[in-house]
Write a protein that holds these residues in place. Structure first.
Motif, short mmCIF file in Angstrom:
data_model
loop_
_atom_site.label_atom_id
_atom_site.label_comp_id
_atom_site.label_asym_id
_atom_site.label_seq_id
_atom_site.Cartn_x
_atom_site.Cartn_y
_atom_site.Cartn_z
N UNK A 53 0.84 -1.19 0.00
CA UNK A 53 0.00 0.00 0.00
C UNK A 53 0.88 1.24 0.00
N UNK A 54 0.47 2.24 -0.77
CA UNK A 54 1.19 3.50 -0.80
C UNK A 54 0.27 4.61 -0.31
N UNK A 55 0.87 5.68 0.19
CA UNK A 55 0.09 6.81 0.68
C UNK A 55 -0.58 7.52 -0.49
N UNK A 56 -1.80 7.96 -0.27
CA UNK A 56 -2.54 8.69 -1.28
C UNK A 56 -1.98 10.10 -1.39
N UNK A 57 -1.72 10.52 -2.62
CA UNK A 57 -1.24 11.86 -2.90
C UNK A 57 -2.42 12.67 -3.42
N UNK A 58 -2.97 13.56 -2.59
CA UNK A 58 -4.17 14.30 -2.95
C UNK A 58 -3.93 15.34 -4.04
N UNK A 59 -2.68 15.54 -4.42
CA UNK A 59 -2.40 16.48 -5.51
C UNK A 59 -2.52 15.80 -6.88
N UNK A 60 -2.72 14.47 -6.89
CA UNK A 60 -2.83 13.70 -8.13
C UNK A 60 -4.20 13.03 -8.20
N UNK A 61 -4.69 12.78 -9.42
CA UNK A 61 -5.97 12.06 -9.56
C UNK A 61 -5.85 10.63 -9.03
N UNK A 62 -6.95 10.07 -8.60
CA UNK A 62 -6.96 8.68 -8.16
C UNK A 62 -8.18 7.99 -8.73
N UNK A 63 -8.19 6.65 -8.68
CA UNK A 63 -9.21 5.82 -9.28
C UNK A 63 -9.85 4.96 -8.20
N UNK A 64 -11.16 5.02 -8.10
CA UNK A 64 -11.91 4.19 -7.17
C UNK A 64 -12.61 3.10 -7.97
N UNK A 65 -12.26 1.85 -7.73
CA UNK A 65 -12.85 0.71 -8.43
C UNK A 65 -13.78 -0.01 -7.47
N UNK A 66 -15.04 -0.18 -7.86
CA UNK A 66 -16.05 -0.79 -7.00
C UNK A 66 -16.60 -2.02 -7.69
N UNK A 67 -16.85 -3.07 -6.91
CA UNK A 67 -17.46 -4.28 -7.46
C UNK A 67 -18.46 -4.80 -6.44
N UNK A 68 -19.61 -5.24 -6.92
CA UNK A 68 -20.56 -5.84 -6.00
C UNK A 68 -20.97 -7.21 -6.54
N UNK A 69 -21.35 -8.06 -5.63
CA UNK A 69 -21.87 -9.37 -6.00
C UNK A 69 -23.14 -9.59 -5.18
N UNK A 70 -23.72 -10.74 -5.32
CA UNK A 70 -24.96 -11.02 -4.60
C UNK A 70 -24.77 -11.00 -3.08
N UNK A 71 -23.56 -11.31 -2.61
CA UNK A 71 -23.35 -11.45 -1.17
C UNK A 71 -22.30 -10.51 -0.59
N UNK A 72 -21.65 -9.67 -1.41
CA UNK A 72 -20.61 -8.81 -0.85
C UNK A 72 -20.21 -7.66 -1.74
N UNK A 73 -19.42 -6.77 -1.18
CA UNK A 73 -18.91 -5.60 -1.88
C UNK A 73 -17.39 -5.55 -1.77
N UNK A 74 -16.76 -4.98 -2.77
CA UNK A 74 -15.32 -4.76 -2.71
C UNK A 74 -14.97 -3.43 -3.34
N UNK A 75 -13.98 -2.75 -2.78
CA UNK A 75 -13.55 -1.46 -3.29
C UNK A 75 -12.03 -1.37 -3.20
N UNK A 76 -11.40 -0.85 -4.25
CA UNK A 76 -9.97 -0.56 -4.20
C UNK A 76 -9.75 0.89 -4.63
#
Length: 86
Positions: free
Chosen positions: A25-48
């Motif tokens: 894991x690296x620290x988030x640099x708020x001066x640069x754009x970032x990407x939020x990837x979301x996935x859902x299934x019937x029984x759970x959620x995941x986010x990176x």
């Protein structure tokens, strides 16, 4: 497992390729754009949360997953993806 694609401005990568050897894991640099990837299934959620480093490689900032409650399992895909953001 399944392979989820992350589409960036210049290329597409898959999550197994991103975290193939070890999770760093690296620290988030708020001066640069970032990407939020979301996935859902019937029984759970995941986010990176990802961000390009200085060499334009995707770097993992954080990730989380959770199981859905019985009532949340009845939510639509859109509702579950919004729940993942919250």
């Amino acid at each position: 497992g399944t392979s989820r694609k992350i589409v960036g401005a210049k290329r597409t990568i898959t999550l197994p390729k991103l975290v193939k050897n070890e999770v760093v894991l690296v620290h988030l640099d708020f001066s640069k754009p970032f990407w939020l990837q979301i996935d859902d299934s019937k029984h759970g959620l995941g986010t990176v949360l990802l961000q390009h480093d200085d060499t334009q490689q995707w770097r993992l900032n954080s990730f989380i997953s959770c199981s859905l409650t019985k009532s949340e399992e009845n939510y639509s895909t859109t509702e579950n993806e919004l729940l993942a953001i919250v």
